[in-house]
Design an enzyme around this catalytic site. Structure first.
Site, PDB file in Angstrom:
ATOM      1  N   GLU A 140       0.754 -27.445 -10.560  1.00  0.00           N
ATOM      2  CA  GLU A 140       1.680 -26.579 -11.299  1.00  0.00           C
ATOM      3  C   GLU A 140       2.308 -25.547 -10.359  1.00  0.00           C
ATOM      4  O   GLU A 140       3.503 -25.247 -10.465  1.00  0.00           O
ATOM      5  CB  GLU A 140       0.949 -25.888 -12.457  1.00  0.00           C
ATOM      6  CG  GLU A 140       1.894 -25.099 -13.350  1.00  0.00           C
ATOM      7  CD  GLU A 140       1.242 -24.606 -14.641  1.00  0.00           C
ATOM      8  OE1 GLU A 140       0.006 -24.624 -14.740  1.00  0.00           O
ATOM      9  OE2 GLU A 140       1.999 -24.195 -15.551  1.00  0.00           O
TER      10      GLU A 140
ATOM     11  N   CYS B  88      -2.331 -32.535 -24.782  1.00  0.00           N
ATOM     12  CA  CYS B  88      -2.284 -31.074 -24.674  1.00  0.00           C
ATOM     13  C   CYS B  88      -0.859 -30.531 -24.688  1.00  0.00           C
ATOM     14  O   CYS B  88      -0.656 -29.318 -24.672  1.00  0.00           O
ATOM     15  CB  CYS B  88      -3.006 -30.618 -23.410  1.00  0.00           C
ATOM     16  SG  CYS B  88      -4.646 -31.336 -23.265  1.00  0.00           S
TER      17      CYS B  88
ATOM     18  N   PHE C 250      -2.694 -34.452 -20.994  1.00  0.00           N
ATOM     19  CA  PHE C 250      -3.478 -35.462 -20.304  1.00  0.00           C
ATOM     20  C   PHE C 250      -2.665 -36.758 -20.220  1.00  0.00           C
ATOM     21  O   PHE C 250      -2.054 -37.172 -21.196  1.00  0.00           O
ATOM     22  CB  PHE C 250      -4.741 -35.698 -21.126  1.00  0.00           C
ATOM     23  CG  PHE C 250      -5.918 -36.091 -20.305  1.00  0.00           C
ATOM     24  CD1 PHE C 250      -6.571 -35.159 -19.530  1.00  0.00           C
ATOM     25  CD2 PHE C 250      -6.371 -37.390 -20.323  1.00  0.00           C
ATOM     26  CE1 PHE C 250      -7.668 -35.521 -18.781  1.00  0.00           C
ATOM     27  CE2 PHE C 250      -7.460 -37.755 -19.582  1.00  0.00           C
ATOM     28  CZ  PHE C 250      -8.115 -36.825 -18.803  1.00  0.00           C
TER      29      PHE C 250
ATOM     30  N   HIS D  55      -8.965 -23.425 -23.738  1.00  0.00           N
ATOM     31  CA  HIS D  55      -7.951 -24.484 -23.846  1.00  0.00           C
ATOM     32  C   HIS D  55      -8.001 -25.056 -25.263  1.00  0.00           C
ATOM     33  O   HIS D  55      -8.985 -25.685 -25.643  1.00  0.00           O
ATOM     34  CB  HIS D  55      -8.252 -25.568 -22.805  1.00  0.00           C
ATOM     35  CG  HIS D  55      -7.138 -26.551 -22.607  1.00  0.00           C
ATOM     36  ND1 HIS D  55      -6.198 -26.843 -23.561  1.00  0.00           N
ATOM     37  CD2 HIS D  55      -6.817 -27.321 -21.531  1.00  0.00           C
ATOM     38  CE1 HIS D  55      -5.353 -27.743 -23.098  1.00  0.00           C
ATOM     39  NE2 HIS D  55      -5.690 -28.043 -21.862  1.00  0.00           N
TER      40      HIS D  55
ATOM     41  N   HIS E  66       0.548 -23.537 -17.732  1.00  0.00           N
ATOM     42  CA  HIS E  66      -0.463 -24.376 -18.384  1.00  0.00           C
ATOM     43  C   HIS E  66      -1.842 -23.931 -17.890  1.00  0.00           C
ATOM     44  O   HIS E  66      -2.762 -23.794 -18.687  1.00  0.00           O
ATOM     45  CB  HIS E  66      -0.191 -25.845 -18.056  1.00  0.00           C
ATOM     46  CG  HIS E  66      -1.060 -26.802 -18.792  1.00  0.00           C
ATOM     47  ND1 HIS E  66      -1.193 -26.789 -20.161  1.00  0.00           N
ATOM     48  CD2 HIS E  66      -1.858 -27.817 -18.352  1.00  0.00           C
ATOM     49  CE1 HIS E  66      -2.034 -27.746 -20.533  1.00  0.00           C
ATOM     50  NE2 HIS E  66      -2.452 -28.377 -19.458  1.00  0.00           N
TER      51      HIS E  66
ATOM     52  N   LYS F 135      -5.230 -19.441 -20.864  1.00  0.00           N
ATOM     53  CA  LYS F 135      -6.488 -20.146 -21.137  1.00  0.00           C
ATOM     54  C   LYS F 135      -7.693 -19.403 -20.568  1.00  0.00           C
ATOM     55  O   LYS F 135      -8.818 -19.638 -20.996  1.00  0.00           O
ATOM     56  CB  LYS F 135      -6.416 -21.573 -20.586  1.00  0.00           C
ATOM     57  CG  LYS F 135      -5.401 -22.437 -21.341  1.00  0.00           C
ATOM     58  CD  LYS F 135      -5.276 -23.834 -20.783  1.00  0.00           C
ATOM     59  CE  LYS F 135      -4.255 -24.646 -21.549  1.00  0.00           C
ATOM     60  NZ  LYS F 135      -2.841 -24.231 -21.288  1.00  0.00           N
TER      61      LYS F 135
END
Lengths: 431, 352
Positions: free
Chosen positions: A327, A176, A414, A355, A316, A350
């Site tokens: 995060e 990602c 990931f 996503h 993210h 997102k």
């Protein structure tokens, strides 16, 4: 670092909102989202446990794109979206073929689409165990649009062939973080003089049975039904996992000198790029956000910015229980001096278009550039009651008008592959 | 580049063996593929991973191509540890092959074949959760980072034959621009599967593919007791699928790789290139370099081909009586990617 300045002069985005970045921006400022009921095409019954996604809606295809060759050549869905997004970005930039000849193409395109029908060609006529030998004997039946026929760098090459680019053509593979890595690598290639122009971004679609089943079984994709289509809830206490989108995004990056020489008007300036590795667990982010903090700090250092100069973080923000807390902790680490984390804006795209997996960083970079251009921050939608460990200003519910001189755009892949891009408002006389 | 870059250690794994010296032996004989007896290739048995570095479940859940990559990376762990660098100063870049295809989730395929009316339930019941990680091929980077404690910059690449050069260049830049002090560059060839043959079905001269992997350790400093060093002296890359343009692009790539050291092709002592690539070789018709290639020993290794050749160049540079000089490695993928890498083998006294 050298004095070469790098600017964004063209943008293209294909998302569930449509096929043009202008539509994406308008809908996002209006606090809309494009998540809706979804089921894999291969299934007849409405029984797949993941019930919502943000697919590209082909009925929104504008007339001027209906004859694009991406729709007729044998390509995977992700490549079609990516090619159209890249074409839009180049058209937006106004570059002509001669100016593109030595350009680089950098592209993240995620995992290939395995076709169940192809796999079933392994079936033996006598009922024996499936075997590739049977598949090879029936090679003519293998789909032209699936993983068996489509190399993973197909999108990067199809863009380069179409545009006549003869610079480096690079396919990125970092989960990602892919599209963000593509843009960051392109930025550095221009800065060190390897090329003057780059077309960078990514495209992906995991909206197929095989990939979504795997993401669901891994616990990453949400099967929640309580909130209907409003289930993508970054930083909310009721967040339950990622909601997949699909599409692509590309930007045209140029040295400022090159852009000005041809009369282009930059949207924003790319100032820095940072990346890092969690080196923790393949299935979970490092809980204190160590790797995310390293990437953000590296982007700031690369840009020559102090943390307190940052006005916005395009997070993210996956809406997964683990990412959003990690995060937030990472942001607090990097922006802890004078508690700057209490004043900066954090936004999670997102929640609005899902996503986009390997491509996620590209439209998010575009939205960050537009925030710098327009001094407007898109909202984090569906955030009604923040997790008590998520206590930053996430711009919940509606767009915010505030000055954005400098911003970071985070993408964490990931397996703990982290990237952060530093962008700034374009100023004629430098930062 | 504003900092010297040295290739300090290398590990390889291929049909010839797991040491560079094995690549000097007799070429192995390609064997028929189990799924297509008309085709021959150089396959490898699945390597066993070091259990002190990797969790046992990795051995079971990672595809063979990933296991080969991890096997090579693990062998560089002692050399990396000897550098005694903070984890955040160690970069990791990877040339990752295409995901194995068809899907490696064979239990699910078999179950669906047996009960096609229960497609979804069979898929969900027979797909191991970690199957998702095989779809995300960059997960092998996470395993390397965890096992070898790399927290620094990263980059994953998947551009067919040129991915190895992309990963190597990214590692060089991370060190040169002081984002890292050392870098692991890891790579693997794709598994021998139908996809390898179905993606280019009309290839006139289909190569003998091989399975393999290679890993390099780069640093801004040479090894402590080294008397000879291998320095990265230049690189360039380009692309053209146009038959009318490809040689011009290849020529430009080679010139750019040589330009930093102000060299011309005639100054290069050794050329590493595929002698069977007539287009590539036409660029060197009038030059007398010593031509090397290990491709006959390994088969075509795709993403790990270039790094295997770099490992072999390092081996040659450390042989008794090795003569300092430049080696130019040139790659030209069938898809249209061009890459050139200039390495300088030097006596260390120059830098003392």
């Amino acid at each position: 670092m050298s004095a070469t300045r790098i600017v964004i002069t063209g943008m293209g985005a294909v998302t569930g909102f449509g096929f043009e970045w202008q539509t994406l921006w308008e809908k996002m400022l209006g606090a809309e989202h494009c998540v809706r009921p979804w089921q894999p095409q291969d299934l007849q019954d409405n029984e797949f446990p993941v019930r919502y996604a943000a697919p590209v809606d082909m009925t929104l295809l504008p007339g001027h794109l209906q004859n694009h060759p991406a729709w007729t050549l044998p390509l995977e869905k992700r490549s079609r979206f990516g090619w159209v997004a890249a074409s839009q970005a180049v058209a937006d930039s106004g570059l002509n073929p001669g100016q593109l000849r030595e350009a680089a193409v950098l592209c993240a395109s995620g995992a290939p689409q395995h076709m169940l029908a192809d796999m079933l060609l392994t079936q033996a006529p006598d009922g024996a165990a499936p075997d590739w030998q049977h598949l090879m004997a029936r090679a003519a039946e293998v789909s032209a649009e699936g993983s068996l026929r489509q190399a993973n760098d197909r999108l990067a090459r199809v863009i380069a062939d179409d545009l006549g680019c003869e610079g480096p053509v690079i396919n990125i593979s970092s989960a990602c973080a892919g599209a963000s890595q593509a843009i960051g690598n392109a930025f550095r290639m221009i800065r060190r003089g390897e090329v003057d122009v780059a077309v960078a971004g990514g495209a992906d679609s995991v909206l197929n049975l095989d990939t979504m089943a795997a993401l669901y079984l891994l616990g990453a994709a949400s099967g929640e039904q309580r909130w209907g289509a409003d289930l993508c809830r970054p930083f909310d206490r009721d967040r339950s996992g990622l909601i997949a989108g699909e599409g692509g995004g590309f930007v045209v990056l140029e040295s400022l000198e090159h852009a000005l020489a041809r009369g282009a008007t930059p949207y924003a300036e790319v100032l820095g790029y940072g990346s890092s590795l969690d080196a923790y667990k393949v299935t979970a982010p490092q809980p204190e956000g160590r790797g995310a903090a390293l990437a953000m700090q590296a982007a700031l250092d690369d840009a020559g910015l102090q943390p307190q100069q940052i006005d916005l973080i395009n997070a993210h923000g996956t809406s997964t229980p683990l990412n959003d807390v990690a995060e937030t902790l990472a942001i607090k680490q990097v922006f802890g001096r004078h508690k700057h984390f209490q004043t900066l804006a954090v936004s999670a795209n997102k929640s609005q278009f899902g996503h986009l997996i390997a491509a996620a960083g590209a439209p998010e970079c575009i939205v960050t550039a537009l925030a710098c251009l327009n001094d407007l921050v898109t909202p984090t939608v569906n955030l009604h009651e923040a997790d008590e460990r998520c206590d930053l200003d996430y711009c919940a519910g509606q767009a915010v008008s505030r000055r954005v001189d400098y911003a970071l755009s985070n993408s964490f892949g990931f397996g703990g592959l982290n990237t952060s891009l530093a962008l700034g408002k374009y100023r004629e006389h430098g930062q | 580049m504003n900092r010297p870059l040295y290739i300090n250690a290398a590990a390889v794994l291929n049909a010839a063996g797991s040491e560079c010296a094995d690549l000097l032996g007799t070429p192995p004989v390609p064997q028929p593929l189990t799924f297509d007896l008309q085709r021959k290739a150089l396959a490898l048995p699945v390597p066993r991973l070091a259990s002190d570095l990797f969790d046992r479940k990795i051995q079971r859940s990672v595809e063979p191509q990933g296991l080969r990559l991890l096997h090579c990376a693990a062998r560089l762990a002692p050399a990396l540890a000897a550098l005694q660098l903070p984890a955040a100063r160690i970069a990791l870049t990877a040339a990752i092959p295409e995901v194995d295809a068809p899907s490696p989730c064979w239990d699910a395929v078999q179950a669906i074949l047996e009960q096609p009316h229960k497609q979804l339930s069979q898929l969900l019941a027979n797909t191991p959760p970690l199957h998702a990680l095989t779809l995300l091929n960059s997960s092998v980077m996470a395993y390397v980072a965890e096992a070898l404690n790399c927290h620094g910059p990263m980059g994953g690449f998947c551009s067919q034959d040129n991915a190895g050069l992309d990963a190597l260049i990214e590692a060089c830049q991370q060190i040169a621009e002081r984002h890292a002090d050392a870098a692991l560059v890891v790579s693997s060839s794709p598994n021998l599967t139908p996809a390898l043959y179905l993606r280019e079905p009309d290839l006139a001269d289909e190569p003998v593919y091989g399975e393999g992997a290679a890993a390099l350790l780069l640093s801004s400093k040479p090894l402590q007791d080294a008397t000879q060093v291998l320095r990265v002296a230049g690189f360039a890359r380009g692309y053209s699928a146009d038959p009318q343009r490809t040689l011009a692009v290849g020529k430009r790539v080679i010139e750019r790789a040589l330009s930093k050291e102000k060299l011309c092709v005639g100054d290069v002592a050794n050329l590493v290139a595929n002698p069977a690539d007539r287009q590539l070789m036409s660029l060197f018709e009038s030059t007398p370099q010593c031509l090397r290639s290990v491709s006959a020993m390994t088969g075509e290794l795709g993403a790990s081909g270039l790094l295997t050749e770099v490992a072999m160049t390092l081996h040659h540079s450390r042989e008794a009586g090795a003569v300092p000089g430049y080696t130019l490695l040139v790659s030209h993928g069938r898809a249209g990617h061009w890459g050139a890498l200039l390495l300088a083998s030097e006596n260390l006294e120059k830098y003392a």
